[in-house]
Write a protein that holds these residues in place. Structure first.
Motif, short mmCIF file in Angstrom:
data_model
loop_
_atom_site.label_atom_id
_atom_site.label_comp_id
_atom_site.label_asym_id
_atom_site.label_seq_id
_atom_site.Cartn_x
_atom_site.Cartn_y
_atom_site.Cartn_z
N GLU A 1 -3.99 8.67 1.36
CA GLU A 1 -4.08 7.50 2.23
C GLU A 1 -3.48 6.31 1.48
O GLU A 1 -3.59 6.20 0.26
CB GLU A 1 -5.53 7.21 2.59
CG GLU A 1 -6.19 8.28 3.42
CD GLU A 1 -7.59 7.88 3.87
OE1 GLU A 1 -7.88 6.66 3.88
OE2 GLU A 1 -8.38 8.78 4.19
N ARG B 1 -10.86 3.68 1.93
CA ARG B 1 -9.78 4.61 1.59
C ARG B 1 -10.42 5.84 0.97
O ARG B 1 -11.05 5.77 -0.09
CB ARG B 1 -8.82 3.96 0.59
CG ARG B 1 -7.65 4.86 0.18
CD ARG B 1 -6.89 4.26 -0.99
NE ARG B 1 -5.71 5.03 -1.32
CZ ARG B 1 -4.99 4.89 -2.43
NH1 ARG B 1 -5.35 3.98 -3.33
NH2 ARG B 1 -3.92 5.64 -2.65
N ASP C 1 -5.08 -0.36 -4.42
CA ASP C 1 -6.20 -0.49 -5.34
C ASP C 1 -5.95 0.36 -6.59
O ASP C 1 -4.94 1.05 -6.71
CB ASP C 1 -7.49 -0.01 -4.65
CG ASP C 1 -7.31 1.39 -4.08
OD1 ASP C 1 -7.44 2.37 -4.85
OD2 ASP C 1 -7.01 1.51 -2.87
N THR D 1 -9.83 3.13 9.94
CA THR D 1 -8.67 2.24 10.06
C THR D 1 -7.63 2.41 8.97
O THR D 1 -6.46 2.10 9.18
CB THR D 1 -9.14 0.78 10.06
OG1 THR D 1 -9.83 0.51 8.83
CG2 THR D 1 -10.08 0.52 11.23
N ASN D 2 -8.03 2.88 7.77
CA ASN D 2 -7.07 2.90 6.67
C ASN D 2 -5.90 3.84 6.94
O ASN D 2 -4.78 3.60 6.48
CB ASN D 2 -7.75 3.29 5.36
CG ASN D 2 -6.88 3.02 4.16
OD1 ASN D 2 -6.50 1.88 3.91
ND2 ASN D 2 -6.54 4.05 3.42
N ILE D 3 -6.18 4.92 7.72
CA ILE D 3 -5.13 5.88 8.00
C ILE D 3 -4.97 6.13 9.49
O ILE D 3 -4.06 6.84 9.93
CB ILE D 3 -5.40 7.21 7.25
CG1 ILE D 3 -4.13 8.06 7.16
CG2 ILE D 3 -6.57 7.95 7.85
CD1 ILE D 3 -4.28 9.28 6.25
N THR E 1 0.81 5.78 -1.32
CA THR E 1 -0.01 6.97 -1.61
C THR E 1 0.32 7.51 -2.99
O THR E 1 1.28 7.10 -3.64
CB THR E 1 0.24 8.06 -0.56
OG1 THR E 1 1.63 8.44 -0.60
CG2 THR E 1 -0.09 7.54 0.84
N ARG F 1 -12.64 -2.38 -2.54
CA ARG F 1 -12.11 -1.14 -3.11
C ARG F 1 -12.06 -1.21 -4.63
O ARG F 1 -11.06 -0.81 -5.26
CB ARG F 1 -10.74 -0.80 -2.52
CG ARG F 1 -10.80 -0.52 -1.03
CD ARG F 1 -9.49 -0.03 -0.48
NE ARG F 1 -9.53 0.10 0.97
CZ ARG F 1 -8.49 0.41 1.72
NH1 ARG F 1 -7.32 0.64 1.17
NH2 ARG F 1 -8.61 0.50 3.03
N GLY G 1 -2.88 2.68 -0.18
CA GLY G 1 -3.73 1.68 -0.82
C GLY G 1 -3.00 1.01 -1.96
O GLY G 1 -2.04 1.55 -2.49
N ASN H 1 -15.95 -2.91 -0.19
CA ASN H 1 -14.89 -3.44 0.68
C ASN H 1 -13.69 -3.95 -0.11
O ASN H 1 -12.58 -3.95 0.39
CB ASN H 1 -15.44 -4.56 1.56
CG ASN H 1 -16.32 -4.04 2.68
OD1 ASN H 1 -16.26 -2.87 3.04
ND2 ASN H 1 -17.15 -4.91 3.24
N ASN I 1 -13.56 1.48 7.19
CA ASN I 1 -12.37 0.84 6.61
C ASN I 1 -12.05 1.31 5.20
O ASN I 1 -11.12 0.81 4.58
CB ASN I 1 -12.56 -0.68 6.60
CG ASN I 1 -12.64 -1.24 8.01
OD1 ASN I 1 -11.99 -0.74 8.92
ND2 ASN I 1 -13.44 -2.29 8.19
N PRO J 1 0.83 -1.22 0.00
CA PRO J 1 0.00 0.00 0.00
C PRO J 1 0.86 1.26 0.00
O PRO J 1 1.86 1.35 0.72
CB PRO J 1 -0.79 -0.12 1.30
CG PRO J 1 -0.79 -1.58 1.63
CD PRO J 1 0.55 -2.08 1.15
#
Length: 835
Positions: free
Chosen positions: A421, A416, A425, A455-457, A36, A376, A423, A374, A414, A34
């Protein structure tokens, strides 16, 4: 080869080898570290989407370039026999190109996905010799010739074709070529290769067949489908039929798979082609849901599966009869229509619950949507936003499964929410509509859960709320300064609207709610200016064939009908469910723009996009409309820009473009009908428009064309380099410097005017019975035009408008007066005149 399909290579500039036995696509969802991203959300529209490369592609390319794909055994490479790879078994099948020089499987993948396809073919050479192959690919291509590695070409530049050459040794007689095509799919993905033989001999291509399959029968079915077409591009009554130009002398079963792979909403119907019959009937239009559908026709000869793509708009005519006097009544009618016919997503689920439909079935749609988010998947933001209205309406009721609320909460916490942030995806953040939706979802989620940790960040809702409010304030500031970056787009106005209406309805900040109301009003300003009889028909910053041809089912059509009772009701859900559930009403005064009174004309000029890069010109009367974009990046490679449009009715319309690809049912951006491979220089003065093309000689489409559906007009006639049409007392004339040929075979039979050459000049002229008298008088008037035409300069002597002059490197002048490039900003100027 004891049994094979033998073809002459497709002749373009060289001999194109586009006949193969292929494995289909082996797929594997990928995970990466993951990370940015950064960048301006609108710059890509001018600089190209490749300026925003997902970090996952760098990781993929680094790993792939460290190895060469495995050469597989070809002993059992025959139609119907399975090949196993990546724990998947797929049958070999013949690839039918349908005139496409590429061997292509372009499409849309919602998450990062590794793609791998093998292909095998034979090349029959008269004698042994050394030859050159010109290879073009989107992806990476590995080539083996007679068992030996000849090329491993691994550029992997996303959706940007790369080219190389390789010398190969061919023996006399049969030679085996094997390829492996690979790529990392990231949402819309061009996935193909082309192979041109550059040599002195006339080769043939031999695709292996099993002994039980008749090559003659396969080629007969292929020829029949090659000439297949629909009687018209929209069905509103009667049966859905496909006409075959070359009826077969055997009974053959067909299936039609239709709907949208994008939302997983595929359906299947069957039909039998009787011996000697000339059409396939797939049932009455009232048995379908309304949609502009990609359609795949399937049949089988021996072990060979034959698939042919097509596209058709289906709109059961009974819905056109739906009327309601007030906006409140229209909202209720639209909500019921969506509940009955809407695509399966969270917005439709909300419409079904609100309209009293099966709650359990609607709940399953919501859960399917949550699973989509979910993961993404790209476009998750389009659907996540709908959960917040659902929460507001039903959280404190007993109507829905209590466990659902925890599932929604987990989904929101959860997610993004932006490029800063981490990820892995491939969600697309870099456009006006996506950035609005991401910021809207972030703020609405933060309002619901201010003290929870996202939670993602690892930040609380309170932190996200501050970010969301700030980002939306900046988005509005830019929007009111620039308007729609993807100007007038009938595909993306509704996507902006779903964000704006959720802000208007749910956001606690009065400032942002007021901004959303103001922005919605601006959207309706653009809708009403560019709509004729309720159908938005205009130059577009982003276009797809489904909106260009699919006016009955476009989201803006129903938005206009809900707002003003003009247009027609349809099942478009994303923007229109929330529109129906709020108290928002568009400005009543804008209804005056929808249709000029008889004998009057409405001229409008305005600017949209960064620094006003889109200078837009529209002219409409009670009988027709003509719109265009002025002097937009002439000579550059295009994307999805639709540069000019003549419109009479949702079916009777015409436009000119340079195809982005030769595959008329491809998924390119630009595609065959939507966008331009190379952009022309365009200028318009009232009812006259000039387009000059100076196209890149390296582009593989060496012609321009016009969408010209003769079956939708009352009559059409040719005179020299002109074609003329009439529709209900409105007229249009189309000219091409290099001549015009109406297609008489294949899917575009009777609806495509083709003009050869890279350089060309097109002229569009519109009028009406009130202005020009009879149709014959209009033809005479236009035929007497004085024309001085070259690829770099055009002068038109028009009996009504006077002298128009435009040079490739200059501005339009009218009667010696150079026209200003000041189109007066996002609201522009509107002028009314007497015809």
């Amino acid at each position: 080869m004891t049994n094979s399909l033998v073809y002459e290579p497709l002749q373009l500039k060289n001999q194109v080898i586009n006949r193969w036995l292929t494995s289909g696509i082996f797929e594997k969802k990928m995970t990466f570290v993951p990370t940015t991203m950064e960048g301006d959300v609108n710059d890509w529209l001018l600089k190209g989407f490749s300026i925003h490369e997902n970090p996952c592609r760098k990781e993929f390319v680094t790993e792939r370039r460290s190895r060469v794909p495995e050469r597989i055994a070809t002993d059992s490479a025959l139609p119907g026999v399975s090949l196993t790879l990546l724990e998947q078994a797929k049958p070999w099948n013949v690839y039918f190109p349908w005139g496409n020089p590429r061997v292509e499987w372009s499409g849309f993948w919602f998450v990062p996905t590794y793609l791998c396809t093998y292909g095998v073919t034979g090349v029959i050479a008269p004698s042994a010799h050394r030859a050159k192959l010109n290879i073009k690919t989107c992806g990476g291509l590995t080539l083996w010739v007679n068992g030996s590695l000849a090329l491993d070409f691994a550029p992997f530049t996303r959706n940007m074709e790369q080219e190389t050459e390789v010398w190969i040794d061919l023996q006399a007689g049969h030679n085996e070529l094997m390829v492996c095509l690979e790529d990392l799919a990231e949402r819309d993905t061009q996935y193909y290769f082309s192979m041109e033989y550059i040599g002195e001999q006339q080769i043939r291509v031999a695709v292996p067949l099993d002994e039980e399959t008749s090559a003659q029968d396969v080629q007969a079915v292929e020829q029949a489908l090659l000439g297949a077409s629909f009687p018209q591009d929209v069905v509103t009554s009667g049966d859905v039929k496909l006409t075959l130009a070359n009826p077969l002398h055997q009974q053959l079963a067909f299936a039609m798979v239709y709907g949208s792979e994008f939302d997983g909403n595929l359906k299947r119907r069957t039909s039998v082609l009787e011996q000697g019959a000339a059409e396939l009937n797939f049932g009455h239009v009232d048995d379908y849901v309304m949609d502009f559908s990609a359609m795949r026709f399937e049949t089988k000869i021996g072990s060979v599966q034959i698939n042919k793509m097509a596209a058709l708009q289906i709109y059961p005519g009974k819905f056109a009869e739906v009327q309601a006097d007030t906006i409140q009544e229209r909202k209720q009618q639209a909500l019921h229509c969506i509940a009955q016919q809407g695509k399966p997503n969270i917005h439709t689920a909300l419409a079904r619950i609100q309209s009293g439909y099966d709650v359990a079935a609607a709940t399953q749609l919501i859960r399917d949507g949550i699973a989509f988010i979910n993961e993404r998947k790209d476009c998750s933001d389009f659907y996540l936003v709908g959960l917040f209205k659902l929460w507001k309406e039903y959280r404190h009721t007993d109507l829905l499964d209590p466990a659902l609320w925890e599932e929604i909460k987990s989904c929101v916490l959860n997610f993004r929410y932006w490029i800063d942030e981490p990820g892995d995806d491939v969600m697309w953040f870099f456009s006006e509509n996506h950035s609005l939706l991401f910021h809207t979802c972030e703020l609405l989620g933060a309002q619901l859960f201010p003290d929870e940790v996202f939670t993602n960040i690892g930040e609380t809702g309170a932190v996200h709320r501050a970010k969301g409010e700030q980002r939306l304030a900046q988005w509005f500031e830019r929007f009111f300064a620039e308007g729609l970056a993807e100007w007038n787009s009938s595909a993306y106005i509704p996507i902006d609207a779903v964000g704006l209406l959720h802000i208007y309805d749910l956001v606690e900040s009065e400032f942002l709610r007021a901004q959303a109301k103001k922005a919605m009003d601006l959207l309706y300003y653009y809708i009403t200016l560019n709509a004729r009889n309720g159908y938005v028909a205009s130059t577009f910053g982003r276009s797809y064939e489904k909106e260009l041809k699919g006016h009955y089912t476009a989201g803006t059509t129903s938005m206009c009908w809900i707002g003003y009772g003009v247009g027609n009701i349809n099942s478009y859900a994303i923007s229109n469910v929330i529109l129906c559930l709020t108290d928002y009403e568009p400005p009543a005064a804008y209804a005056d723009y929808l249709q000029p009174e008889a004998g009057q004309a409405l001229t409008f000029k305005y600017e949209q996009g960064k620094d006003g890069y889109a200078k837009l010109h529209g002219y409409k009367t009670a009988d027709y409309s003509l719109t265009s974009i002025y002097n937009f990046r002439p000579g550059y490679r295009g994307y999805q820009e639709h540069v000019a449009e003549v419109f009479f009715t949702p079916e009777a319309q015409l436009w000119v473009n340079h195809p982005g690809e030769r595959n008329c049912f491809g998924s390119g951006r630009p595609s065959f009908w939507a966008g331009n491979g190379c952009l022309p220089k365009v200028a318009q003065h009232k009812g006259l428009c000039v387009l000059i093309y100076q196209n890149d000689r390296n582009h593989n489409v060496d012609y321009t064309h016009a969408y010209f559906p003769t079956m939708a007009f009352d009559r059409s006639m040719q005179a020299g380099n002109w074609y003329f049409v009439e529709k209900e007392g409105a007229y249009a004339a189309v000219y091409a410097q290099n001549g015009l040929e109406l297609q008489t075979f294949g899917p575009n039979l009777g609806r495509e005017l083709v003009s050869p050459g890279y350089d060309n000049v097109w002229i569009l002229r519109v009028s009406s019975q009130k202005e020009s008298g009879s149709f014959g008088q209009f033809m005479d008037e236009v035929s007497r035009m004085g024309l001085q035409v070259s690829p770099s300069e055009v002068t038109v002597e028009d009996s009504k408008y006077g002298t128009l002059h435009m040079a490739w490197d200059g501005l339009l002048s009218v009667n010696g007066v150079e026209q200003s490039e000041d189109f007066a900003g996002v609201e522009g100027r509107i002028e009314r005149s007497v015809l």
